[in-house]
Scaffold this motif. Structure first.
Motif, PDB file in Angstrom:
ATOM      1  N   GLY A  58      -1.319  49.792 -12.482  1.00  0.00           N
ATOM      2  CA  GLY A  58      -2.467  50.519 -12.871  1.00  0.00           C
ATOM      3  C   GLY A  58      -2.395  51.998 -12.616  1.00  0.00           C
ATOM      4  O   GLY A  58      -3.115  52.768 -12.915  1.00  0.00           O
ATOM      5  N   LYS A  59      -1.255  52.488 -12.107  1.00  0.00           N
ATOM      6  CA  LYS A  59      -0.842  53.876 -11.831  1.00  0.00           C
ATOM      7  C   LYS A  59       0.593  54.203 -12.199  1.00  0.00           C
ATOM      8  O   LYS A  59       1.380  53.421 -11.921  1.00  0.00           O
ATOM      9  CB  LYS A  59      -1.162  53.945 -10.265  1.00  0.00           C
ATOM     10  CG  LYS A  59      -1.165  55.453  -9.602  1.00  0.00           C
ATOM     11  CD  LYS A  59      -2.297  56.054  -9.447  1.00  0.00           C
ATOM     12  CE  LYS A  59      -2.037  57.486  -8.702  1.00  0.00           C
ATOM     13  NZ  LYS A  59      -3.385  58.126  -8.831  1.00  0.00           N
ATOM     14  N   LYS A  60       0.610  55.555 -12.289  1.00  0.00           N
ATOM     15  CA  LYS A  60       1.841  55.951 -12.913  1.00  0.00           C
ATOM     16  C   LYS A  60       2.103  57.157 -11.781  1.00  0.00           C
ATOM     17  O   LYS A  60       1.465  58.254 -11.846  1.00  0.00           O
ATOM     18  CB  LYS A  60       1.906  56.426 -14.247  1.00  0.00           C
ATOM     19  CG  LYS A  60       3.320  56.832 -14.786  1.00  0.00           C
ATOM     20  CD  LYS A  60       3.217  57.299 -16.054  1.00  0.00           C
ATOM     21  CE  LYS A  60       3.789  56.330 -17.118  1.00  0.00           C
ATOM     22  NZ  LYS A  60       3.899  56.811 -18.440  1.00  0.00           N
ATOM     23  N   LEU A  61       3.260  57.085 -11.439  1.00  0.00           N
ATOM     24  CA  LEU A  61       3.579  58.362 -10.393  1.00  0.00           C
ATOM     25  C   LEU A  61       4.857  58.973 -11.118  1.00  0.00           C
ATOM     26  O   LEU A  61       5.794  58.104 -11.393  1.00  0.00           O
ATOM     27  CB  LEU A  61       4.177  57.749  -8.758  1.00  0.00           C
ATOM     28  CG  LEU A  61       2.958  57.006  -8.043  1.00  0.00           C
ATOM     29  CD1 LEU A  61       3.152  56.570  -6.928  1.00  0.00           C
ATOM     30  CD2 LEU A  61       1.670  57.961  -7.922  1.00  0.00           C
ATOM     31  N   GLN A  84       4.797  60.085  -2.119  1.00  0.00           N
ATOM     32  CA  GLN A  84       3.806  59.662  -2.796  1.00  0.00           C
ATOM     33  C   GLN A  84       3.440  58.042  -2.705  1.00  0.00           C
ATOM     34  O   GLN A  84       2.140  57.663  -3.005  1.00  0.00           O
ATOM     35  CB  GLN A  84       4.347  59.687  -4.452  1.00  0.00           C
ATOM     36  CG  GLN A  84       4.411  61.268  -4.691  1.00  0.00           C
ATOM     37  CD  GLN A  84       4.764  61.323  -6.107  1.00  0.00           C
ATOM     38  OE1 GLN A  84       4.817  60.590  -6.982  1.00  0.00           O
ATOM     39  NE2 GLN A  84       4.834  62.781  -6.602  1.00  0.00           N
ATOM     40  N   HIS A  88      -0.144  56.634  -1.952  1.00  0.00           N
ATOM     41  CA  HIS A  88      -0.821  55.551  -2.839  1.00  0.00           C
ATOM     42  C   HIS A  88      -1.276  54.543  -2.048  1.00  0.00           C
ATOM     43  O   HIS A  88      -2.474  53.941  -2.188  1.00  0.00           O
ATOM     44  CB  HIS A  88       0.128  55.241  -3.878  1.00  0.00           C
ATOM     45  CG  HIS A  88      -0.728  54.292  -4.881  1.00  0.00           C
ATOM     46  ND1 HIS A  88      -1.676  54.628  -5.792  1.00  0.00           N
ATOM     47  CD2 HIS A  88      -0.292  53.032  -5.065  1.00  0.00           C
ATOM     48  CE1 HIS A  88      -2.068  53.518  -6.254  1.00  0.00           C
ATOM     49  NE2 HIS A  88      -1.297  52.419  -5.966  1.00  0.00           N
TER      50      HIS A  88
END
Length: 106
Positions: A58-61, A84, A88
């Motif tokens: 559900g997240k893009k870094l 990062q 997170h």
């Protein structure tokens, strides 16, 4: 975790590929829920540039790093991505453990 290493106007040798993959194995030690990692290596004028995009649940870094050497750029990129990912993971952690313990054991 699937790791893709590509070159942007640069040929990615097997040694560069293996070095990047071995360095990014460190990130998986901190957080197991990594789905995909895309690494793009390139050269801009005199600097070597490395970019990474991580797909978490559900997240893009995204992170990028530049250096005079490609191996140094990969090292700097791994450090940035590691920070990062740890940040997170810290956001996902429940810091109200005392309240949870009190509710569970009362």
């Amino acid at each position: 975790m699937q790791i893709n290493v590509k070159g942007h106007q640069v040929e990615v040798t097997t040694s560069l590929h293996d070095y990047a993959v071995s360095k990014f194995e460190r990130v998986t030690r901190h957080f197991d829920h990594l789905n995909e990692l895309a690494i793009v290596l390139g050269i801009e004028k005199l600097l070597h540039k490395a970019e990474a995009t991580l797909l978490l649940s559900g997240k893009k870094l995204h992170a990028d790093a530049t250096a005079t050497d490609m191996y140094a750029a990969i090292d700097a990129l791994v450090d940035k991505v590691d920070v990062q990912v740890r940040k997170h993971k810290e956001k996902l952690t429940d810091h109200h453990a005392d309240a949870v313990r009190a509710a569970r054991y009362s």
